[in-house]
Design a protein around this motif. Sequence first.
Motif, PDB file in Angstrom:
ATOM      1  N   PRO A 167       0.818  -1.228   0.000  1.00  0.00           N
ATOM      2  CA  PRO A 167       0.000   0.000   0.000  1.00  0.00           C
ATOM      3  C   PRO A 167       0.844   1.267   0.000  1.00  0.00           C
ATOM      4  N   PHE A 168       1.964   1.229   0.755  1.00  0.00           N
ATOM      5  CA  PHE A 168       2.785   2.433   0.817  1.00  0.00           C
ATOM      6  C   PHE A 168       3.363   2.789  -0.552  1.00  0.00           C
ATOM      7  N   SER A 169       3.818   1.772  -1.294  1.00  0.00           N
ATOM      8  CA  SER A 169       4.423   2.094  -2.592  1.00  0.00           C
ATOM      9  C   SER A 169       3.357   2.527  -3.596  1.00  0.00           C
ATOM     10  N   ILE A 170       2.136   1.973  -3.498  1.00  0.00           N
ATOM     11  CA  ILE A 170       1.054   2.443  -4.371  1.00  0.00           C
ATOM     12  C   ILE A 170       0.778   3.920  -4.095  1.00  0.00           C
ATOM     13  N   GLU A 171       0.689   4.267  -2.791  1.00  0.00           N
ATOM     14  CA  GLU A 171       0.385   5.639  -2.415  1.00  0.00           C
ATOM     15  C   GLU A 171       1.471   6.594  -2.939  1.00  0.00           C
ATOM     16  N   ALA A 172       2.742   6.176  -2.761  1.00  0.00           N
ATOM     17  CA  ALA A 172       3.850   7.012  -3.233  1.00  0.00           C
ATOM     18  C   ALA A 172       3.774   7.188  -4.742  1.00  0.00           C
ATOM     19  N   ALA A 173       3.480   6.093  -5.460  1.00  0.00           N
ATOM     20  CA  ALA A 173       3.406   6.164  -6.921  1.00  0.00           C
ATOM     21  C   ALA A 173       2.272   7.092  -7.353  1.00  0.00           C
ATOM     22  N   LEU A 174       1.109   7.017  -6.657  1.00  0.00           N
ATOM     23  CA  LEU A 174      -0.033   7.872  -7.018  1.00  0.00           C
ATOM     24  C   LEU A 174       0.302   9.344  -6.801  1.00  0.00           C
ATOM     25  N   VAL A 175       0.994   9.647  -5.695  1.00  0.00           N
ATOM     26  CA  VAL A 175       1.364  11.045  -5.423  1.00  0.00           C
ATOM     27  C   VAL A 175       2.308  11.552  -6.509  1.00  0.00           C
ATOM     28  N   VAL A 176       3.287  10.705  -6.894  1.00  0.00           N
ATOM     29  CA  VAL A 176       4.232  11.116  -7.938  1.00  0.00           C
ATOM     30  C   VAL A 176       3.492  11.352  -9.256  1.00  0.00           C
ATOM     31  N   LEU A 177       2.569  10.443  -9.606  1.00  0.00           N
ATOM     32  CA  LEU A 177       1.815  10.595 -10.858  1.00  0.00           C
ATOM     33  C   LEU A 177       0.979  11.877 -10.839  1.00  0.00           C
ATOM     34  N   ALA A 178       0.362  12.191  -9.679  1.00  0.00           N
ATOM     35  CA  ALA A 178      -0.475  13.394  -9.584  1.00  0.00           C
ATOM     36  C   ALA A 178       0.372  14.648  -9.758  1.00  0.00           C
ATOM     37  N   ILE A 179       1.525  14.683  -9.083  1.00  0.00           N
ATOM     38  CA  ILE A 179       2.380  15.874  -9.190  1.00  0.00           C
ATOM     39  C   ILE A 179       2.882  16.018 -10.624  1.00  0.00           C
ATOM     40  N   ALA A 180       3.263  14.881 -11.230  1.00  0.00           N
ATOM     41  CA  ALA A 180       3.729  14.926 -12.624  1.00  0.00           C
ATOM     42  C   ALA A 180       2.641  15.486 -13.526  1.00  0.00           C
ATOM     43  N   GLN A 181       1.387  15.037 -13.316  1.00  0.00           N
ATOM     44  CA  GLN A 181       0.308  15.508 -14.183  1.00  0.00           C
ATOM     45  C   GLN A 181       0.011  16.981 -13.955  1.00  0.00           C
TER      46      GLN A 181
END
Lengths: 129, 209
Positions: free
Chosen positions: A55-69
Amino acid sequence: MTNPLHDPRRANRSTPSLQAHGHHGSWLGYVIGYGVAILLTVAAFAIAPSKHMAPFSIEAALVVLAIAQMIVHLIFFLHINTAPEQKTNVMAFGATMLIIAIVVIGSLWIMSHLAANMAPMDHLMNMQR
Amino acid sequence: MEEDISVDAAIAGSYPEESEALPTRQHVTGFGFYVYLLSDGILFAALFAAFAVLRGATDGGPDGHALFSARNAFIETACLLTSSFTCGIAMLACDRRNRFMTLVGFLITAVLGVMFLTLEIREFSDLVARGAGPDRSAFLSSFFTLVSTHGIHVTCGLLWLAVLLVQFLGRGFTPAMMRRFLCFSLFWHVLDVVWIGIFTFVYLIGGYL
């Protein structure tokens, strides 16, 4: 008359999406921005239900994707860039990001400490009697 | 536009030696609106912080896993992202003084905005019908406050766009119209940026994790 250099009307020669003579980007810029935004959105919705990742790595990946977008939107749709004539825009943007970071990180930090130091609920109930 | 000439003349009159380099009224308005949008970002940051803090405060009621539909959020995202794109295309048509494409671009933007709002209102009424309204728990209060503040912004944007299109039909490409379209397009793009935060933190992280 005050120093013309201090006139706020001088402060900005180029607002986002408004360079000299109104160039609102180009077709190519909007198509690239739209395409990359679609990819980032689909990626976010695809990895969120994943059962193979922690779950932690999913959350980190989602935050990175959101900031990138968000950055993709700022560059290709709002046309904020590092051109010298956009210095005021970038500084105002940076100051806002600082305030947003203080509000969000500060709230989470303080509230998590308060929650950790809070007396258990049943104890509070007993004190009221 | 008479007002433009008078303002530019007033600016040029104060500093005659710099008149060529001075910003136009459109630059000043655009920058002012940009600063408003940044302050709107701070408003949303506070609501995001409230949502993050109250995420676990469900008071024994339903949490994000039980309530949120990623499918619905995905369709809403598609509507809003595409409307942001067509809004940009309409601004390009504005630059080229292409009346037809400007109108078509903004009309598609408006239709997609209405679709987004319809989906959101349906989702809200469904939640309320299931007993998960804003009065159920602190978590749901913060959810409804955050998402409906964005929804109210979209509603205001749609009303604004409708007014602009009526004005545009009557007046065509005047400097005032270009200025208003510029401000509207900035507003609409920023609403999409806020929505990226909502679908990520509310519907994906809140719904799955």
